[in-house]
Design a protein around this motif. Structure first.
Motif, PDB file in Angstrom:
ATOM      1  N   LEU A 119       6.290  -8.721  -5.608  1.00 38.53           N
ATOM      2  CA  LEU A 119       5.648  -7.414  -5.755  1.00 38.53           C
ATOM      3  C   LEU A 119       4.899  -7.334  -7.096  1.00 38.53           C
ATOM      4  O   LEU A 119       5.421  -7.738  -8.127  1.00 38.53           O
ATOM      5  CB  LEU A 119       6.729  -6.329  -5.718  1.00 38.53           C
ATOM      6  CG  LEU A 119       6.251  -4.894  -5.922  1.00 38.53           C
ATOM      7  CD1 LEU A 119       5.474  -4.414  -4.700  1.00 38.53           C
ATOM      8  CD2 LEU A 119       7.436  -3.979  -6.183  1.00 38.53           C
ATOM      9  N   VAL A 120       3.677  -6.828  -7.029  1.00 36.13           N
ATOM     10  CA  VAL A 120       2.951  -6.508  -8.269  1.00 36.13           C
ATOM     11  C   VAL A 120       3.070  -4.993  -8.434  1.00 36.13           C
ATOM     12  O   VAL A 120       2.665  -4.244  -7.548  1.00 36.13           O
ATOM     13  CB  VAL A 120       1.474  -6.930  -8.182  1.00 36.13           C
ATOM     14  CG1 VAL A 120       0.734  -6.523  -9.453  1.00 36.13           C
ATOM     15  CG2 VAL A 120       1.357  -8.430  -7.950  1.00 36.13           C
ATOM     16  N   SER A 121       3.651  -4.568  -9.536  1.00 35.19           N
ATOM     17  CA  SER A 121       3.882  -3.133  -9.691  1.00 35.19           C
ATOM     18  C   SER A 121       2.955  -2.551 -10.749  1.00 35.19           C
ATOM     19  O   SER A 121       2.207  -3.273 -11.418  1.00 35.19           O
ATOM     20  CB  SER A 121       5.352  -2.871 -10.024  1.00 35.19           C
ATOM     21  OG  SER A 121       5.774  -3.745 -11.037  1.00 35.19           O
ATOM     22  N   ALA A 122       3.026  -1.224 -10.895  1.00 35.68           N
ATOM     23  CA  ALA A 122       2.050  -0.511 -11.735  1.00 35.68           C
ATOM     24  C   ALA A 122       2.749   0.590 -12.525  1.00 35.68           C
ATOM     25  O   ALA A 122       2.519   1.773 -12.304  1.00 35.68           O
ATOM     26  CB  ALA A 122       0.944   0.071 -10.852  1.00 35.68           C
ATOM     27  N   GLY A 136       1.000  -7.224 -14.564  1.00 32.73           N
ATOM     28  CA  GLY A 136       0.789  -6.693 -13.218  1.00 32.73           C
ATOM     29  C   GLY A 136      -0.347  -5.682 -13.233  1.00 32.73           C
ATOM     30  O   GLY A 136      -1.366  -5.889 -13.893  1.00 32.73           O
ATOM     31  N   ALA A 137      -0.156  -4.560 -12.521  1.00 30.63           N
ATOM     32  CA  ALA A 137      -1.166  -3.495 -12.530  1.00 30.63           C
ATOM     33  C   ALA A 137      -0.666  -2.312 -13.354  1.00 30.63           C
ATOM     34  O   ALA A 137      -1.023  -1.157 -13.101  1.00 30.63           O
ATOM     35  CB  ALA A 137      -1.503  -3.064 -11.114  1.00 30.63           C
ATOM     36  N   VAL A 170      -2.567  -3.103  -5.177  1.00 33.10           N
ATOM     37  CA  VAL A 170      -1.282  -2.508  -5.559  1.00 33.10           C
ATOM     38  C   VAL A 170      -1.196  -1.070  -5.040  1.00 33.10           C
ATOM     39  O   VAL A 170      -0.138  -0.616  -4.593  1.00 33.10           O
ATOM     40  CB  VAL A 170      -1.095  -2.572  -7.091  1.00 33.10           C
ATOM     41  CG1 VAL A 170       0.123  -1.779  -7.531  1.00 33.10           C
ATOM     42  CG2 VAL A 170      -0.972  -4.021  -7.528  1.00 33.10           C
ATOM     43  N   GLU A 171      -2.327  -0.384  -5.059  1.00 33.16           N
ATOM     44  CA  GLU A 171      -2.342   0.987  -4.524  1.00 33.16           C
ATOM     45  C   GLU A 171      -1.952   0.967  -3.044  1.00 33.16           C
ATOM     46  O   GLU A 171      -1.117   1.758  -2.589  1.00 33.16           O
ATOM     47  CB  GLU A 171      -3.748   1.566  -4.700  1.00 33.16           C
ATOM     48  CG  GLU A 171      -3.828   3.004  -4.309  1.00 33.16           C
ATOM     49  CD  GLU A 171      -5.185   3.636  -4.646  1.00 33.16           C
ATOM     50  OE1 GLU A 171      -5.857   3.195  -5.597  1.00 33.16           O
ATOM     51  OE2 GLU A 171      -5.554   4.580  -3.932  1.00 33.16           O
ATOM     52  N   GLU A 189      -0.230  -1.353  -1.467  1.00 33.93           N
ATOM     53  CA  GLU A 189       1.168  -1.766  -1.366  1.00 33.93           C
ATOM     54  C   GLU A 189       2.114  -0.599  -1.720  1.00 33.93           C
ATOM     55  O   GLU A 189       3.149  -0.400  -1.082  1.00 33.93           O
ATOM     56  CB  GLU A 189       1.387  -2.953  -2.328  1.00 33.93           C
ATOM     57  CG  GLU A 189       2.813  -3.427  -2.500  1.00 33.93           C
ATOM     58  CD  GLU A 189       3.344  -4.196  -1.298  1.00 33.93           C
ATOM     59  OE1 GLU A 189       2.538  -4.523  -0.412  1.00 33.93           O
ATOM     60  OE2 GLU A 189       4.566  -4.412  -1.244  1.00 33.93           O
ATOM     61  N   THR A 190       1.710   0.178  -2.724  1.00 32.99           N
ATOM     62  CA  THR A 190       2.541   1.309  -3.156  1.00 32.99           C
ATOM     63  C   THR A 190       2.626   2.366  -2.055  1.00 32.99           C
ATOM     64  O   THR A 190       3.700   2.920  -1.782  1.00 32.99           O
ATOM     65  CB  THR A 190       1.966   1.913  -4.452  1.00 32.99           C
ATOM     66  OG1 THR A 190       1.920   0.881  -5.441  1.00 32.99           O
ATOM     67  CG2 THR A 190       2.812   3.046  -4.983  1.00 32.99           C
ATOM     68  N   TRP A 212       2.440   5.861  -9.525  1.00 33.62           N
ATOM     69  CA  TRP A 212       2.070   4.440  -9.538  1.00 33.62           C
ATOM     70  C   TRP A 212       0.622   4.227  -9.080  1.00 33.62           C
ATOM     71  O   TRP A 212      -0.066   3.333  -9.577  1.00 33.62           O
ATOM     72  CB  TRP A 212       3.041   3.634  -8.676  1.00 33.62           C
ATOM     73  CG  TRP A 212       4.322   3.316  -9.411  1.00 33.62           C
ATOM     74  CD1 TRP A 212       4.898   4.047 -10.421  1.00 33.62           C
ATOM     75  CD2 TRP A 212       5.176   2.183  -9.198  1.00 33.62           C
ATOM     76  NE1 TRP A 212       6.052   3.423 -10.843  1.00 33.62           N
ATOM     77  CE2 TRP A 212       6.257   2.297 -10.116  1.00 33.62           C
ATOM     78  CE3 TRP A 212       5.151   1.109  -8.319  1.00 33.62           C
ATOM     79  CZ2 TRP A 212       7.283   1.358 -10.179  1.00 33.62           C
ATOM     80  CZ3 TRP A 212       6.175   0.169  -8.373  1.00 33.62           C
ATOM     81  CH2 TRP A 212       7.235   0.302  -9.301  1.00 33.62           C
ATOM     82  N   ALA A 249      -2.166   2.404 -11.237  1.00 32.74           N
ATOM     83  CA  ALA A 249      -2.960   1.274 -10.736  1.00 32.74           C
ATOM     84  C   ALA A 249      -4.454   1.548 -10.931  1.00 32.74           C
ATOM     85  O   ALA A 249      -5.229   0.640 -11.257  1.00 32.74           O
ATOM     86  CB  ALA A 249      -2.641   1.016  -9.261  1.00 32.74           C
TER      87      ALA A 249
END
Ligand code: SAM
Length: 264
Positions: free
Chosen positions: A2-5, A34-35, A67-68, A70-71, A100, A104
């Motif tokens: 996971l790439v998180s923000a 990450g983001a 990431v947006e 994915e979130t 988040w 991002a």
């Protein structure tokens, strides 16, 4: 992975950052960035912050958008599993999702506006000279992914982060995310680092999301003398303030910058 923000405020809480840590002009590395919006907000506050992540080699134009997406997708899972988390910080899954996504977007705008602040690099070898940063922050990679990254990788990565930090490396959390327990080799790694001149301590912080993930590992690097690494920028520098490439590491015209290897 996971790439998180996460946000600047989440970083401040996770890493127990004080106003002194965040004084204008401080050189701070976020690894992996990450983001996260830490570097963007830090820049607005006059902090000399840089983010490094392996994904910056592949997704500079669209990481924030990915990431947006994915979130948004994760939001439903968070609603289903809400009782597994501590909501003191975020309130509820929708607020976390909104926050988040905003982070991002902030990241995406900043990487477009200040691309040299976002460096492609992969642990356990980073493109920075010894002592490049006052403080190195590392969240949600080491220990968190202790199920996939072995002890040798952790040791090499910790030594690499210590090599480029003048003062401290702070790592959060020390828990493996999918087991919910402390990383099993943590004490062994700390003993190893201590023997190499890097004492450490674990401290409790205000931030908690996964129950028990409220512990921060702090490595004190001020007395650590990294071994010279062939080919590394600044290899051979043996102490803070040492002369590298003809100029003082602590001087205003400091050449020991991440830009050296990015833009030789
Ligand atoms: C869960 S994210 C954490 C990002 C940020 N610290 C945050 O809290 O929002 C983990 C990041 O580690 C990066 N990563 C994974 N392996 C890496 C490596 N060997 N070197 C550098 N970055 C890596 C991934 O690309 C991803 O962006």
């Amino acid at each position: 992975m996971l790439v998180s923000a996460r946000s600047f405020d989440e970083y401040r809480a996770m890493f127990a950052l004080t106003d002194g840590d965040l004084a204008p002009g401080r050189r701070i590395l976020d690894c992996p960035g990450g983001a996260a919006a830490f570097t963007a907000e830090a820049g607005r506050r006059g902090i000399d912050a840089v983010a490094v992540d392996r994904e910056y080699a592949h997704h500079r134009e669209d990481l924030g958008v990915l990431v947006e997406r994915e979130t948004r997708h994760k939001r439903d899972q968070l609603v289903r599993e809400a009782s597994d988390f501590v909501w003191t910080w975020y309130g509820d899954p929708d607020r976390l999702t909104r926050q988040w996504i905003a982070n991002a977007r902030d990241f995406q705008a900043d990487i477009a506006a200040r691309p040299d602040r976002y460096v492609a690099g992969s642990l356990p070898e980073l493109p920075f000279a010894d002592y490049s940063f006052d403080l190195v922050l590392s969240s949600h990679l080491l220990f968190s992914y202790g199920n996939r990254l072995d002890g040798d990788f952790h040791l090499a990565a910790l030594l690499e982060l210590a090599r480029i930090a003048r003062r401290e490396v702070r790592l959060f959390p020390v828990m493996v995310y999918d087991t919910g327990v402390r990383y099993g080799e943590l004490d062994g790694l700390r003993h190893h680092l201590d023997a190499l001149g890097i004492p450490s301590h674990v401290e409790r912080v205000e931030y908690e999301f996964q129950p028990g993930d409220n512990e921060l590992l702090v490595l004190s690097c001020a007395d650590y003398r990294p071994l010279a690494r062939a080919g590394a920028p600044g290899a051979g520098a043996s102490m803070p303030g040492a002369s590298v490439a003809g100029a003082s590491v602590s001087g205003a015209a400091d050449p020991v910058r991440w830009r050296h290897r990015e833009n030789p």
